[in-house]
Structures are given as structure tokens and as C-alpha cells.
Design an enzyme around this catalytic site. Sequence first.
Site, PDB file in Angstrom:
ATOM      1  N   HIS A  35       0.829  -1.222   0.000  1.00 32.92           N
ATOM      2  CA  HIS A  35       0.000   0.000   0.000  1.00 32.92           C
ATOM      3  C   HIS A  35       0.859   1.267   0.000  1.00 32.92           C
ATOM      4  CE1 HIS A  35      -3.925  -1.955   0.271  1.00 32.92           C
ATOM      5  NE2 HIS A  35      -3.283  -2.884   0.954  1.00 32.92           N
ATOM      6  N   THR A  36       2.064   1.131  -0.500  1.00 31.89           N
ATOM      7  CA  THR A  36       2.951   2.296  -0.612  1.00 31.89           C
ATOM      8  C   THR A  36       2.974   2.830  -2.037  1.00 31.89           C
ATOM      9  OG1 THR A  36       4.700   0.684  -0.848  1.00 31.89           O
ATOM     10  CG2 THR A  36       4.547   1.766   1.269  1.00 31.89           C
ATOM     11  N   ASP A  37       2.579   1.992  -3.018  1.00 29.28           N
ATOM     12  CA  ASP A  37       2.765   2.449  -4.413  1.00 29.28           C
ATOM     13  C   ASP A  37       1.915   3.673  -4.728  1.00 29.28           C
ATOM     14  OD1 ASP A  37       0.395   0.884  -4.510  1.00 29.28           O
ATOM     15  OD2 ASP A  37       1.021  -0.299  -6.255  1.00 29.28           O
ATOM     16  N   GLY A 122      -7.387 -14.356  -7.032  1.00 23.81           N
ATOM     17  CA  GLY A 122      -7.737 -13.815  -5.723  1.00 23.81           C
ATOM     18  C   GLY A 122      -6.738 -14.139  -4.631  1.00 23.81           C
ATOM     19  N   GLY A 124      -3.836 -12.610  -4.344  1.00 24.36           N
ATOM     20  CA  GLY A 124      -2.965 -11.454  -4.099  1.00 24.36           C
ATOM     21  C   GLY A 124      -1.674 -11.549  -4.893  1.00 24.36           C
ATOM     22  N   SER A 126      -1.673 -10.967  -8.241  1.00 25.07           N
ATOM     23  CA  SER A 126      -1.845 -10.111  -9.417  1.00 25.07           C
ATOM     24  C   SER A 126      -2.150 -10.835 -10.713  1.00 25.07           C
ATOM     25  CB  SER A 126      -0.611  -9.250  -9.641  1.00 25.07           C
ATOM     26  OG  SER A 126      -0.408  -8.459  -8.541  1.00 25.07           O
ATOM     27  N   SER A 128      -4.711 -10.194 -12.383  1.00 22.51           N
ATOM     28  CA  SER A 128      -5.248  -9.207 -13.327  1.00 22.51           C
ATOM     29  C   SER A 128      -4.126  -8.418 -14.000  1.00 22.51           C
ATOM     30  CB  SER A 128      -6.270  -8.295 -12.659  1.00 22.51           C
ATOM     31  OG  SER A 128      -5.756  -7.770 -11.474  1.00 22.51           O
ATOM     32  N   GLU A 161      -7.349  -0.864 -14.999  1.00 20.52           N
ATOM     33  CA  GLU A 161      -7.960  -1.112 -13.679  1.00 20.52           C
ATOM     34  C   GLU A 161      -8.823   0.082 -13.265  1.00 20.52           C
ATOM     35  OE1 GLU A 161      -7.792  -3.754 -11.704  1.00 20.52           O
ATOM     36  OE2 GLU A 161      -6.097  -4.888 -12.500  1.00 20.52           O
ATOM     37  N   ASP A 173       1.955  -3.835  -9.454  1.00 19.39           N
ATOM     38  CA  ASP A 173       1.694  -5.145 -10.055  1.00 19.39           C
ATOM     39  C   ASP A 173       2.047  -5.162 -11.543  1.00 19.39           C
ATOM     40  OD1 ASP A 173       0.653  -5.327  -7.559  1.00 19.39           O
ATOM     41  OD2 ASP A 173      -1.436  -5.540  -8.172  1.00 19.39           O
TER      42      ASP A 173
END
Length: 388
Positions: A35-37, A122, A124, A126, A128, A161, A173
Amino acid sequence: MMEVDFVRSRFIKHFDGKTGNVYASPGRINLIGEHTDYNGGFVFPGAVDKGVMAEMRINGTEDTVMAYAIDLKDRVDFKLSDPNGPRASWARYIYGIALEMRKLGVPVKGFNIAFAGDVPLGAGMSSSAAMESCFAFGLNDLFGDNKVSQWDMVLAGQATEHNYCGVNCGIMDQFASVFGKAGCLMRLDCRSREFEYFPFKPDGYRLVLLDSVVKHQLAGSPYNDRRNSCEKVVKCVQAKHPEAKFETLRDCTWEQLDEVKDEIGADDYRRAKFVLGEKDRVLAVCDALTEGDYEKVGELMYQTHEGLSKDYEVSCEELDFLNQIAKENGVTGSRIMGGGFGGCTINLVRNDLYHQFIADAKKRFNEKYGHEPKVYDVVISDGSRKIC
Ligand code: GLA
């Protein structure tokens, strides 16, 4: 990674018998920097040996895409000129990336595509981003003379996305899927986009993922809420300091965060605190790796887990349990990986503890939740490429 013949046989069967070009893109792991990107901080991912493979061929139509998802046995045809695009979520990645590549000047017309993947959905890892990069790579090759740069393909994947799939993700990702290199992790500065390859061969240790199989889906999850929290905090800091420019939490100091503590509320304060700490942890992990200090790396991974669980609140009971089991087995480092809300833990384990840890995790998780976690050994691999 999957076999070309598997994808090719389906491509031939479902379309007109002709072959096309085959492209592959991987999923990713992330050692630390979660959660830093989207906060302009650092991440430390690597591509894996699981991914998406697609066969693609120009079909001569103006803008009709004929798409077959091999794993789902689902066929969808749609037109790029349809403003709504297809409804099937997997087909929206194809529609989205095609339109984003057009924005970059690639004259995308009709094509046929069949694809399959072996990134667990799902988890985690990536799946997608693996699709987006693979399709972007293929379209760039088929229609664009490979003129679009790797970074622009990363950004096209991210825009897909945002604009077609409802996830306001960062760039980690897609970056990892495009730029991955066998045997190397990559430290990326998400603000400047500078990055460095870090050969990762931890002597005496290995990386293993334990998949809780709790469904992880970022669209509709509080992922976007977390991002909003961070942006709100930045706005408050900015209002206090009109003389300076604050784009993301990366630009904020601990002192500035404390100045707005009472205005932003306890939840957002804790979220922002996690992000500032996580930025420093990525750099500390890089230093520890350079010194070969894996115990330090592991300690920082546990800190990240704690922060993601208690402060950022993106964990779940099952992931906290897997983390607890790791701790009790003396595993060097363990934490939630990826966006959270389910998926995997990533574990740095000493070779001599590996079997005991896996056996204990399977047994105890099964006793509690009625199924075993899935186990994936991490093999750090190459990024997006043309296979043939
Ligand atoms: C998801 C997003 C990434 C990143 C991670 C959390 O994987 O797609 O951009 O924010 O979550 O680190």
C-alpha cells in the site's frame, strides 16, 4: 508457466484453425512495501513462474474482438466501438487495454484471442496485472511495431484497472509483470519510477506463500477507501502548509502527520502512520539484504504484518492465524502479501524449518477452517515476453 501447445490447441479449435503469436506475462510477489505504491513510496516485488499466456491474431475486421477464456470455457465477442464494452469481467481487461493502447497511438483493430492462466485467482499475486501486461504486450507487437515503451504498457495496465475495472490501484503489479527478471527482486521508487534489480538468493532460506483461499477481490473491497483515506490526509497536511507541494503521503513527515492528527480522525491517522513506516521499512529491508541479515528482513516483515492488520486493517482472521503459526514455528519473516482482505501470506523460512512449518500450518489451518492452505514455492522469474 503453462505450455504453449495447450493454449495453441484451444486457439486453433475455437477460431478459424490458424495460429497466431503467443505472449506471456507473470504474476508477482512482493517482499515488502505494501500500500505504498499509490502513496509515492517504495515497493520490492519480483515476477513469479506463474502467469497468463495468450495467443492473438489480427482477424481483419475493423474492431471486432473474439475472445476465449480457456480456463472458464467462456467465449465473448465484442466491438471496441461499443461504449459499454463487454460485461464479463475477464473480457473487460481485454476491452480496457485495447482502448488504452489506442490512446497511446497503437491503431488496434479486430483480433482473436484465447488465453489461460495459472496464477491463483484472488490470491494477491496479481492475476489481473498478468492479463493486462500480456494483452498490452501482444497488441503492441501485433498493431504497434513495439513502439510503446514498457513503462507506457505498465501505465496502460493501471489505467485499465482504474477506467474499466473499478480498482484505483497503484503501479506495483503491472510494473513487476512487465519488468520482472529471473532471480531478481526490484526496488521501485513509485514517485520517480526509478528502479534497481536486486539479485535475491538468500543462502539457507526460501520464500513460500501460504494461500488462505479466502477470496480476495479488490473491486468493491475497501481497497479504494484506503486510498481515499491517504489522499484525505495529504489534503489536510497541504492545507496547513500552502508554501509547499504535497502530492502523496511520501511528501509528508511524521511531524506534519502529527500536526493534523486531531483533524483527520483516529482511523485515517493510523492508516497514514502505517504508510510512513512502511516506506522506511522497504529501505531498511534493502540495507539488511545487502548485509545478508535475513533475520532483520524477517523482523521487518512481521512489523509490516502487524501494521497491515492493526493499523491499515486489510487483514482477516485466517491471515492473522497463518502469521501466528509462522511465528510459533520460528519462521524468520511472515506477512500478508498484496492488497489484503484475503489471499496469501509470504514467508521467509529457514530451509531446516520448512517442512515442519508447512506440515504444522496445514494441520492447524485445516482443524480450524476445514481446509488446508495452498502452498506455493516462490520462483522469481522473467517479465512479459513473446513466446513465439
Ligand atoms: C494491489 C494493488 C497494488 C498495491 C497492492 C498493495 O495489489 O494492485 O497497486 O497497491 O495492492 O500493496
